[in-house]
Design a protein around this motif. Structure first.
Motif, short mmCIF file in Angstrom:
data_model
loop_
_atom_site.label_atom_id
_atom_site.label_comp_id
_atom_site.label_asym_id
_atom_site.label_seq_id
_atom_site.Cartn_x
_atom_site.Cartn_y
_atom_site.Cartn_z
N LEU A 1 0.83 -1.22 0.00
CA LEU A 1 0.00 0.00 0.00
C LEU A 1 0.86 1.27 0.00
O LEU A 1 0.76 2.11 -0.89
CB LEU A 1 -0.96 -0.03 1.20
CG LEU A 1 -2.15 0.91 1.08
CD1 LEU A 1 -3.36 0.38 1.83
CD2 LEU A 1 -1.84 2.31 1.57
N GLN A 2 1.75 1.38 0.98
CA GLN A 2 2.56 2.61 1.06
C GLN A 2 3.60 2.65 -0.06
O GLN A 2 3.94 3.72 -0.55
CB GLN A 2 3.23 2.69 2.43
CG GLN A 2 2.22 2.88 3.55
CD GLN A 2 2.79 2.63 4.93
OE1 GLN A 2 3.82 1.97 5.08
NE2 GLN A 2 2.12 3.13 5.95
N GLY A 3 4.12 1.49 -0.47
CA GLY A 3 5.14 1.45 -1.53
C GLY A 3 4.55 1.81 -2.89
O GLY A 3 5.13 2.59 -3.65
N HIS B 1 5.36 5.01 -5.16
CA HIS B 1 5.69 4.81 -6.57
C HIS B 1 4.84 5.72 -7.45
O HIS B 1 5.35 6.42 -8.33
CB HIS B 1 5.50 3.33 -6.94
CG HIS B 1 6.04 2.96 -8.28
ND1 HIS B 1 5.41 3.31 -9.46
CD2 HIS B 1 7.15 2.26 -8.64
CE1 HIS B 1 6.11 2.83 -10.49
NE2 HIS B 1 7.18 2.20 -10.02
N TYR B 2 3.52 5.73 -7.22
CA TYR B 2 2.68 6.56 -8.12
C TYR B 2 2.95 8.05 -7.92
O TYR B 2 2.91 8.83 -8.86
CB TYR B 2 1.19 6.19 -8.00
CG TYR B 2 0.36 6.83 -6.91
CD1 TYR B 2 0.04 8.18 -6.94
CD2 TYR B 2 -0.17 6.06 -5.87
CE1 TYR B 2 -0.75 8.76 -5.94
CE2 TYR B 2 -0.95 6.63 -4.87
CZ TYR B 2 -1.23 7.99 -4.91
OH TYR B 2 -2.01 8.57 -3.93
N LEU B 3 3.24 8.43 -6.65
CA LEU B 3 3.51 9.86 -6.40
C LEU B 3 4.77 10.31 -7.13
O LEU B 3 4.81 11.38 -7.72
CB LEU B 3 3.67 10.10 -4.89
CG LEU B 3 2.39 9.99 -4.05
CD1 LEU B 3 2.72 9.99 -2.56
CD2 LEU B 3 1.42 11.14 -4.37
N SER C 1 1.39 14.38 3.36
CA SER C 1 0.49 13.38 3.96
C SER C 1 -0.04 13.85 5.31
O SER C 1 -0.76 13.12 5.97
CB SER C 1 1.23 12.05 4.16
OG SER C 1 2.28 12.22 5.11
N VAL C 2 0.35 15.05 5.74
CA VAL C 2 0.04 15.49 7.11
C VAL C 2 -1.26 16.30 7.14
O VAL C 2 -2.04 16.22 8.08
CB VAL C 2 1.25 16.26 7.71
CG1 VAL C 2 0.89 16.87 9.05
CG2 VAL C 2 2.44 15.31 7.85
N GLY C 3 -1.52 17.10 6.11
CA GLY C 3 -2.83 17.75 5.98
C GLY C 3 -2.99 19.03 6.79
O GLY C 3 -2.30 20.03 6.54
N SER D 1 -5.38 9.33 -4.94
CA SER D 1 -5.71 8.13 -4.16
C SER D 1 -5.15 6.91 -4.89
O SER D 1 -5.24 6.82 -6.12
CB SER D 1 -7.22 8.05 -4.04
OG SER D 1 -7.56 6.90 -3.34
N LEU D 2 -4.60 6.00 -4.13
CA LEU D 2 -3.94 4.82 -4.73
C LEU D 2 -4.86 4.07 -5.69
O LEU D 2 -4.43 3.63 -6.76
CB LEU D 2 -3.45 3.88 -3.61
CG LEU D 2 -2.84 2.55 -4.03
CD1 LEU D 2 -1.63 2.73 -4.93
CD2 LEU D 2 -2.46 1.71 -2.80
N GLY D 3 -6.14 3.95 -5.32
CA GLY D 3 -7.06 3.18 -6.15
C GLY D 3 -7.07 3.62 -7.61
O GLY D 3 -7.15 2.80 -8.53
#
Ligand code: NDP
Length: 345
Positions: free
Chosen positions: A143-145, A149-151, A236-238, A285-287
């Protein structure tokens, strides 16, 4: 916690009238709320349906998103709520239309219900786990990897000459993103809350670190970039970082606001993007970055290859018993962790 509540009605609610193969231990939020609402229960192991694969879980990834489903900040359709979005294990059996064999080593992300001894996973979420990548590392990077990667390769494709700002650079997603940004050739500035975390971010490859609780990270970023600002901020902190992050960008830079560990960002007036330099803003979003199977294969196989080559180090903070999921949530929310938290059934 070690709550051992046998709640057969929960099994009926979660898996309807499906044929059961046996029973398993699992964690559910019943009802959504604080950590005290997590329950360690017995649930039926259901027969896989069409397109589903039953996986025996060996290692479970803990992610901040799990706390959002626990509290109800992210809504789940069922009640009690199944928790966990990531795991690695072995295939038990596949339902109709699947092509996975019993015994195959697999890993996955984005299918909820992984805080359990077994999980039903839609087959398109599964990838084969190479023999020399452990279940722990597989469960730690899906999930985090793939997010990192996409970012770094899709949201803002980094290249040599780029400079990026990564918040929470010693965190789960953050420590992988620092390493992947370096693989892509960028210069990395990482923010962290403590000197210990700054050391961890440096070990991951960060060129500069900023203690954002003590130092003004906008001024520091401007100083490091000779007043120019960075090409991209990965935030990621917002709540506590969002607006200042915009001030760290060069004109026409990109703000990737991908999480909210300090709380939601709230409403934003698009005019602010114009005033701060015709900035771009995305909330990815990863999805949406793994919906194409070829894309998911690209991201996961890059990660596994980098692990095998020793280019990507997986930092496991702690492995907890599945029954102690509440302690993992407590530690993650208390901001004291670095790297990845795992659960073991
Ligand atoms: P982390 O391991 O990054 O843990 C959170 C970190 O955030 C802490 O260690 C802390 O680092 C920092 N932080 C800053 N302020 C706070 C606060 N008030 N409370 C708690 N932590 C704080 O978690 P994850 O990597 O699992 O996730 C981080 C965020 O990214 C989450 O919001 C998650 O949902 C999101 N995310 C989004 C994805 C996407 O595709 N959009 C995918 C993956 C994650 P420090 O002490 O250094 O400040």
């Amino acid at each position: 916690m070690r709550l051992s509540t046998t709640v057969s009605t929960i099994g009926t609610i979660l898996y309807g009238g499906r044929r059961r193969i046996g029973y398993m231990k699992a964690i559910v939020a019943d009802p959504v709320g604080g950590r005290g609402n997590l329950k360690y229960v017995d649930l039926p192991v259901p027969e896989p349906g069409d397109g589903e694969v039953l996986v025996k879980i060996e290692a479970i990834g803990v992610n901040y998103i799990d706390t959002y489903f626990r509290t109800g900040f992210y809504k789940a359709p069922e009640n009690p709520v199944r928790l966990g979005n990531e795991a690695a294990g072995t295939v038990v059996k596949g339902g109709k239309g699947t092509n996975w064999q019993a015994g195959q080593r697999v890993a996955y992300a984005m299918a909820r219900g992984s805080y359990a001894e077994y999980a039903l996973v839609p087959q398109h979420f599964l990838v084969a786990l190479p023999e020399d990548v452990s279940f722990e590392n597989g469960a730690a990077v899906m999930l985090q990897g793939m997010t990192a990667h996409y970012l770094a390769y899709s949201t803002f494709p980094l290249k040599a000459g780029n400079i990026c700002l990564i918040h929470a650079a010693a965190g789960g997603a953050g420590s992988l993103l620092v390493q992947i940004a370096k693989i892509a050739g960028a210069t990395v500035i990482g923010t962290v809350s403590t000197a210990e975390k700054a050391q961890i971010a440096k070990e991951s490859g960060a060129d500069h670190t900023i203690l954002y609780n003590d130092e003004d990270f906008v001024a520091e970023t401007k100083r490091i970039t000779n007043g120019k600002g960075v090409d991209v901020v990965y935030d990621s902190v917002g709540k506590t970082t969002f607006h200042k992050s915009l001030d760290c960008l060069r004109p026409r830079g990109l703000m990737a606001s991908f999480g909210q560990s300090s709380g939601g960002v709230g409403e934003i007036d698009p005019l602010i993007l114009s005033q701060k330099g015709s900035l771009f803003l995305t909330r990815p979003s990863l999805g949406n970055y793994i919906s194409d199977p070829a894309e998911m294969k690209w991201r996961s196989s890059d990660l596994f290859q980098w692990i095998e080559q020793g280019r990507l180090k997986v930092r496991i903070y702690k492995i907890y018993n599945l029954a102690d999921a509440d302690m993992a949530h407590r530690d993650l929310e208390s901001r004291k962790t670095n790297g990845k938290l795992l659960l073991k059934p």
